[in-house]
Each structure stands twice: as structure tokens, then as C-alpha cells.
Design a protein around this motif. Structure first.
Motif, PDB file in Angstrom:
ATOM      1  N   GLY A 148      34.750 -78.646 -22.687  1.00 18.51           N
ATOM      2  CA  GLY A 148      35.208 -79.388 -21.301  1.00 18.51           C
ATOM      3  C   GLY A 148      36.588 -79.753 -21.324  1.00 18.51           C
ATOM      4  N   GLY A 149      36.863 -80.848 -22.097  1.00 18.68           N
ATOM      5  CA  GLY A 149      38.146 -81.591 -22.046  1.00 18.68           C
ATOM      6  C   GLY A 149      39.082 -80.972 -22.604  1.00 18.68           C
ATOM      7  N   ALA A 150      38.829 -80.065 -23.496  1.00 20.23           N
ATOM      8  CA  ALA A 150      39.964 -79.294 -24.154  1.00 20.23           C
ATOM      9  C   ALA A 150      40.479 -78.073 -23.274  1.00 20.23           C
ATOM     10  CB  ALA A 150      39.382 -78.667 -25.512  1.00 20.23           C
ATOM     11  N   LEU A 151      39.494 -77.370 -22.674  1.00 19.49           N
ATOM     12  CA  LEU A 151      39.910 -76.707 -21.452  1.00 19.49           C
ATOM     13  C   LEU A 151      40.652 -77.136 -20.527  1.00 19.49           C
ATOM     14  CD1 LEU A 151      36.610 -74.750 -21.181  1.00 19.49           C
ATOM     15  CD2 LEU A 151      38.743 -73.521 -21.930  1.00 19.49           C
ATOM     16  N   VAL A 152      40.503 -78.350 -20.078  1.00 20.62           N
ATOM     17  CA  VAL A 152      41.046 -79.140 -18.903  1.00 20.62           C
ATOM     18  C   VAL A 152      42.333 -79.544 -19.523  1.00 20.62           C
ATOM     19  CG1 VAL A 152      41.244 -81.274 -17.689  1.00 20.62           C
ATOM     20  CG2 VAL A 152      39.010 -79.914 -17.697  1.00 20.62           C
ATOM     21  N   MET A 153      42.485 -79.977 -20.621  1.00 22.11           N
ATOM     22  CA  MET A 153      43.831 -80.566 -21.398  1.00 22.11           C
ATOM     23  C   MET A 153      44.745 -79.437 -21.948  1.00 22.11           C
ATOM     24  SD  MET A 153      43.942 -83.706 -20.425  1.00 22.11           S
ATOM     25  CE  MET A 153      45.349 -83.689 -21.192  1.00 22.11           C
ATOM     26  N   ASN A 154      44.086 -78.186 -22.011  1.00 20.43           N
ATOM     27  CA  ASN A 154      44.627 -77.174 -22.914  1.00 20.43           C
ATOM     28  C   ASN A 154      45.065 -77.695 -24.153  1.00 20.43           C
ATOM     29  OD1 ASN A 154      45.855 -74.816 -23.471  1.00 20.43           O
ATOM     30  ND2 ASN A 154      47.742 -74.963 -22.505  1.00 20.43           N
ATOM     31  N   ALA A 155      44.103 -78.295 -24.726  1.00 22.15           N
ATOM     32  CA  ALA A 155      44.369 -79.186 -26.144  1.00 22.15           C
ATOM     33  C   ALA A 155      44.883 -78.067 -27.004  1.00 22.15           C
ATOM     34  CB  ALA A 155      43.191 -79.697 -26.639  1.00 22.15           C
ATOM     35  N   GLY A 156      45.572 -78.445 -28.050  1.00 19.92           N
ATOM     36  CA  GLY A 156      46.294 -77.671 -29.383  1.00 19.92           C
ATOM     37  C   GLY A 156      47.357 -78.340 -29.849  1.00 19.92           C
ATOM     38  N   TYR A 188      47.707 -72.202 -17.598  1.00 17.76           N
ATOM     39  CA  TYR A 188      48.004 -72.796 -18.845  1.00 17.76           C
ATOM     40  C   TYR A 188      49.283 -72.868 -19.337  1.00 17.76           C
ATOM     41  CZ  TYR A 188      42.860 -73.233 -19.680  1.00 17.76           C
ATOM     42  OH  TYR A 188      41.667 -73.706 -19.676  1.00 17.76           O
ATOM     43  N   SER A 189      49.767 -74.005 -19.494  1.00 17.03           N
ATOM     44  CA  SER A 189      51.147 -74.393 -20.153  1.00 17.03           C
ATOM     45  C   SER A 189      50.938 -75.679 -21.036  1.00 17.03           C
ATOM     46  CB  SER A 189      52.362 -74.489 -19.107  1.00 17.03           C
ATOM     47  OG  SER A 189      51.863 -75.629 -18.386  1.00 17.03           O
ATOM     48  N   TYR A 190      51.899 -75.996 -21.681  1.00 16.70           N
ATOM     49  CA  TYR A 190      51.782 -77.079 -22.731  1.00 16.70           C
ATOM     50  C   TYR A 190      51.048 -78.161 -22.045  1.00 16.70           C
ATOM     51  CZ  TYR A 190      53.148 -81.258 -25.533  1.00 16.70           C
ATOM     52  OH  TYR A 190      53.255 -82.311 -26.186  1.00 16.70           O
ATOM     53  N   ARG A 191      49.761 -78.496 -22.635  1.00 17.11           N
ATOM     54  CA  ARG A 191      48.910 -79.811 -22.265  1.00 17.11           C
ATOM     55  C   ARG A 191      48.508 -79.779 -20.887  1.00 17.11           C
ATOM     56  NH1 ARG A 191      48.594 -78.760 -26.252  1.00 17.11           N
ATOM     57  NH2 ARG A 191      49.372 -79.765 -28.254  1.00 17.11           N
ATOM     58  N   HIS A 192      48.610 -78.898 -20.115  1.00 19.76           N
ATOM     59  CA  HIS A 192      48.690 -78.473 -18.585  1.00 19.76           C
ATOM     60  C   HIS A 192      47.579 -77.444 -18.382  1.00 19.76           C
ATOM     61  CE1 HIS A 192      49.333 -78.637 -14.266  1.00 19.76           C
ATOM     62  NE2 HIS A 192      49.577 -77.345 -14.349  1.00 19.76           N
ATOM     63  N   SER A 193      46.805 -77.426 -17.365  1.00 18.44           N
ATOM     64  CA  SER A 193      46.110 -76.378 -16.621  1.00 18.44           C
ATOM     65  C   SER A 193      45.735 -76.690 -15.235  1.00 18.44           C
ATOM     66  CB  SER A 193      44.705 -76.285 -17.362  1.00 18.44           C
ATOM     67  OG  SER A 193      43.579 -77.266 -16.994  1.00 18.44           O
ATOM     68  N   ALA A 194      45.416 -75.848 -14.566  1.00 21.17           N
ATOM     69  CA  ALA A 194      45.208 -75.892 -13.091  1.00 21.17           C
ATOM     70  C   ALA A 194      43.707 -76.577 -12.798  1.00 21.17           C
ATOM     71  CB  ALA A 194      45.099 -74.538 -12.399  1.00 21.17           C
ATOM     72  N   LEU A 195      43.063 -76.683 -14.155  1.00 19.06           N
ATOM     73  CA  LEU A 195      41.690 -77.442 -14.199  1.00 19.06           C
ATOM     74  C   LEU A 195      41.805 -78.880 -13.798  1.00 19.06           C
ATOM     75  CD1 LEU A 195      39.977 -75.513 -16.903  1.00 19.06           C
ATOM     76  CD2 LEU A 195      39.472 -74.877 -14.576  1.00 19.06           C
ATOM     77  N   GLN A 196      43.193 -79.364 -14.076  1.00 18.57           N
ATOM     78  CA  GLN A 196      43.429 -80.824 -14.034  1.00 18.57           C
ATOM     79  C   GLN A 196      43.077 -81.340 -12.406  1.00 18.57           C
ATOM     80  OE1 GLN A 196      46.924 -81.423 -16.247  1.00 18.57           O
ATOM     81  NE2 GLN A 196      46.073 -81.154 -18.146  1.00 18.57           N
ATOM     82  N   GLY A 197      43.163 -82.665 -12.295  1.00 15.33           N
ATOM     83  CA  GLY A 197      42.909 -83.164 -11.244  1.00 15.33           C
ATOM     84  C   GLY A 197      41.658 -83.679 -10.655  1.00 15.33           C
ATOM     85  N   GLY A 198      40.520 -83.517 -11.446  1.00 15.22           N
ATOM     86  CA  GLY A 198      39.423 -84.262 -11.423  1.00 15.22           C
ATOM     87  C   GLY A 198      38.405 -83.760 -10.536  1.00 15.22           C
ATOM     88  N   ASP A 199      38.717 -82.439  -9.814  1.00 15.35           N
ATOM     89  CA  ASP A 199      37.859 -82.258  -8.569  1.00 15.35           C
ATOM     90  C   ASP A 199      37.008 -80.859  -8.869  1.00 15.35           C
ATOM     91  OD1 ASP A 199      40.024 -80.454  -8.944  1.00 15.35           O
ATOM     92  OD2 ASP A 199      40.989 -80.783  -6.899  1.00 15.35           O
TER      93      ASP A 199
END
Ligand code: FAD
Length: 326
Positions: A148-156, A188-199
Motif C-alpha cells: 500500500g505505502g509503496a503504491l502510494v509513494m511509487n517506491a523504487g 506515476y512519476s518519481y516518488r509521486h502518484s495520484a494516490l497521494q493526498g490521504g483521501d
């Protein structure tokens, strides 16, 4: 942003957690319900004050029940994975923190794809993929997060990010509405995703992997593990890279050149091994860490004229917090 419901209004109208709500959750939501749970127990920095409510629902029905009760009561909700990319305030989190780990951690194979629950630890997913001779996830080797956290953060890492593999993500709105989006709709881009924002609540993902040689996958994992151990501090409390890299240069290099390695504020210290890592020594506070991060940022600005952006996310009640810099 993906969202779409009344999250912002929900937060704006945020209500305190009532004893009626706690009783209703305990009576009707199978799983863990804790009041004033210290977030220091759930973050890799080992800091963070109490969350008003800490919920670990047992299954999807329990999660849906929790979301519904919290939404009706207009209580703000934050999701937490392994807490490895967050700095939770010493004052804690107002509202509810929901954690899907260790439940919601299913991993299934379908052809060359894996369907993975948001609560699964990345280490388990990579090990599963390697056993199935499926390649692609090696780039996330050693990242101590959940799916979950990795999908939100676009971890890599420098060889790839999780977003490259995402076919689709299933999630709930905070109102409990189930939704699904294809990977290419998630920005998705570097450490970013549209899943961010906590909602929203990420529930699971479908990842597209590539059939490969099991021994070659395992060898690559081992090489990447050794590389990580040789470059990053281990056996201490950190949240990984404090700042995002700039397009042409790693943040760690800039921080190192600004002479920050080994500098301490309170009980937080800039790692002498990797300048972009802050180490929280026992007794460190979230304020120590945030002060140190601000000082590092200021030093880089003074030395290089470049502004660093935090990769570690501030979570919880930071309202009115004021920095104390040397
Ligand atoms: C030693 C160390 C090394 C690291 N190395 C790397 C690295 O190489 N590359 C890298 O990218 N990161 C790295 N990190 C940072 C971190 O591990 C990753 O960002 C990881 O993906 C975070 O996952 P998590 O489960 O811990 O998320 P958390 O820190 O718990 O949460 C991160 C964000 O995701 C949200 N979130 C979590 N779960 C859900 C969910 N189910 N639904 C909705 N939102 C959710 C949270 O609200 C928060 O906004 C490192 C951290 C450490 C401690």
C-alpha cells in the motif's frame, strides 16, 4: 487527484472521536481498536505521539464498517503501512489511523501477474515473485514498506519504481466506495502518484511481471541487497531518504557537500554513511528530526542555491509547530 468525495469537507468539519464511536467500533468492527495508541510503535523512526484511534480491521467487511462509522462521524482518517516514510508529530494524530498490516496481505499469481494486498510487506512479495520465477520487483529490494505505502509513494530505486509494474490498483474512497484505476491513470512519476493526498484506502494491486530465471532473479536480489547495505545505515531508526533527488544530482551528494554528515540536533543525526538519511537515536523526538531536516535543507540552499523537497511525509498534528534551528 483521483478523489472525488467529501474528504476535504470531512476534514474541515472534523469531529473529535466520541466514546459512542469507540463503543460502536468495538461492538461491530472485528479487529483491533486502540485509543491513544503511540505512533512511535508503528513507525521506523520510532517517534510520534498518540493517534486518537488506531484501527486494524480484520477483513474487508470490517474495513468497510470502520470507514462507514468514521465517515458518518466526520472523523479524519489516515492510512498507515509500515510507517517507513512518515514523520508523525510528537503531538500525534487527530482522528483515526487505519492499518492494513499484517492482514490484507494476500499474494496470488495469475499468468505473469501478481495480485497483491496492500498490507503485504514488499520483502514477502519479492520473495514470492522470485519463487515463481517472475522478474520485475527486484528494483524494490530492501525497501521496508508495504504494498500500500509503496503504491502510494511509487517506491523504487535508480533501476526502476513500482509504478512501472502496476496494471491496476483497487481502492476505497473514505466513504467506502470501491474503485479501480489502471496503472496509466495513476500519474506515476518519481516518488509521486495520484494516490497521494490521504483521501483513499488502497486495497490491492495487480502487478505485471516478466517470466525469468529463478537463479538470475535471486542473484540480482542479492547484489542489490549488498549494494544497499554498503551505502546505507543499517540497524538504526530511519525513514530512508529524507529528501527527493534533483533531476541531475542526488540529494545525498548535495547534503554531504554542504558539510552536514554527522551533524546532530537533539537526538537526531545526519548519517555519516549516507547524508540523505536521518538517524533517530533512542529518545529522539519528531521535532528533533524535523528541525534537523530543515537545517539540512537550509545548508543546501546556502551552499548550492538549490531547494530540496521532502520525501519523508509529515503526518499528524503539526499545526503551529515552530522550528528551532541552530
Ligand atoms: C531503511 C529504509 C530504506 C528505504 N529505502 C527506500 C528506497 O530505496 N526507495 C524508496 O522509494 N523508499 C525507500 N524508503 C522509504 C519507504 O520505505 C517507502 O516509501 C515505502 O514505500 C513506504 O511504505 P510504508 O508501507 O512504510 O508506507 P507508510 O510510510 O506507512 O506510508 C506512506 C504513505 O502511504 C500512505 N499509505 C500507506 N498505506 C496505504 C494504504 N493502504 N492506502 C492508502 N494510503 C496508504 C500513508 O498514508 C502515507 O501517506 C526507505 C525507508 C527506510 C526506512
Amino acid at each position: 487527484m483521483i478523489m472525488h468525495t467529501t474528504v476535504t469537507e470531512g476534514v474541515a468539519l472534523a469531529m473529535p472521536v466520541s466514546s459512542e464511536l469507540i463503543d460502536a467500533l468495538r461492538a461491530t468492527m472485528p479487529g483491533t481498536v486502540l485509543v491513544d495508541e503511540p505512533m512511535s510503535r508503528h513507525t521506523t523512526f520510532g517517534v510520534g505521539g498518540p493517534a486518537d484511534l488506531y484501527l486494524a480491521p480484520e477483513d474487508d467487511a470490517a474495513l468497510a464498517r470502520a470507514l462507514s462509522l468514521l465517515y458518518q462521524a466526520q472523523v479524519p482518517v489516515r492510512l498507515l503501512g509500515n510507517g517507513s516514510n512518515v514523520l508523525v508529530s510528537d503531538r500525534g494524530v487527530r482522528g483515526a489511523v487505519i492499518r492494513l498490516t499484517p492482514r490484507f496481505a494476500e499474494i496470488h499469481r495469475e499468468g505473469s501477474s501478481l495480485i497483491v494486498g496492500a498490507g503485504a510487506k514488499l520483502a514477502k512479495v519479492i520473495t514470492f515473485a522470485a519463487a515463481e520465477a517472475l522478474s520485475g520487483l527486484e528494483s524494490t529490494m530492501g525497501i521496508p514498506g508495504t504494498m500500500g505505502g509503496a503504491l502510494v509513494m511509487n517506491a523504487g530505486t535508480d533501476i526502476g519504481s513500482l509504478g512501472d509494474l502496476v496494471e491496476s490498483v483497487s481502492f476505497y474512497t473514505l466513504a467506502g466506495e470501491p474503485l479501480e484505476r489502471a496503472g496509466d491513470q495513476l500519474g506515476y512519476s518519481y516518488r509521486h502518484s495520484a494516490l497521494q493526498g490521504g483521501d483513499l484506502v488502497v486495497r490491492s494491486a495487480r502487478l505485471r511481471l516478466t517470466p525469468g530465471e529463478r537463479s538470475a532473479i535471486l542473484a540480482k536480489m542479492e547484489r542489490l541487497k549488498e549494494k544497499r547495505t554498503s551505502r546505507q545505515p543499517t540497524h538504526c531508526r530511519t525513514a530512508g531518504s529524507t529528501f527527493k533527488n534533483l533531476p541531475d544530482i542526488a540529494a545525498g551528494k548535495l547534503i554531504d557537500r554542504a558539510g552536514c554528515k554527522g551533524f546532530r540536533l537533539g537526538l537526531a543525526e545526519v548519517s555519516t554513511k549516507h547524508a540523505n538519511f536521518i538517524i533517530a537515536h533512542p529518545g529522539a523526538t519528531a521535532s528533533d528530526i524535523r528541525n534537523l531536516a530543515l537545517w539540512m535543507r537550509q545548508r543546501v540552499l546556502e551552499e548550492h542555491g538549490l531547494e530540496l523537497e521532502m520525501e519523508v511525509e509529515l503526518m499528524g498534528d503539526w499545526d503551529g509547530w515552530t522550528p528551532e534551528l541552530p
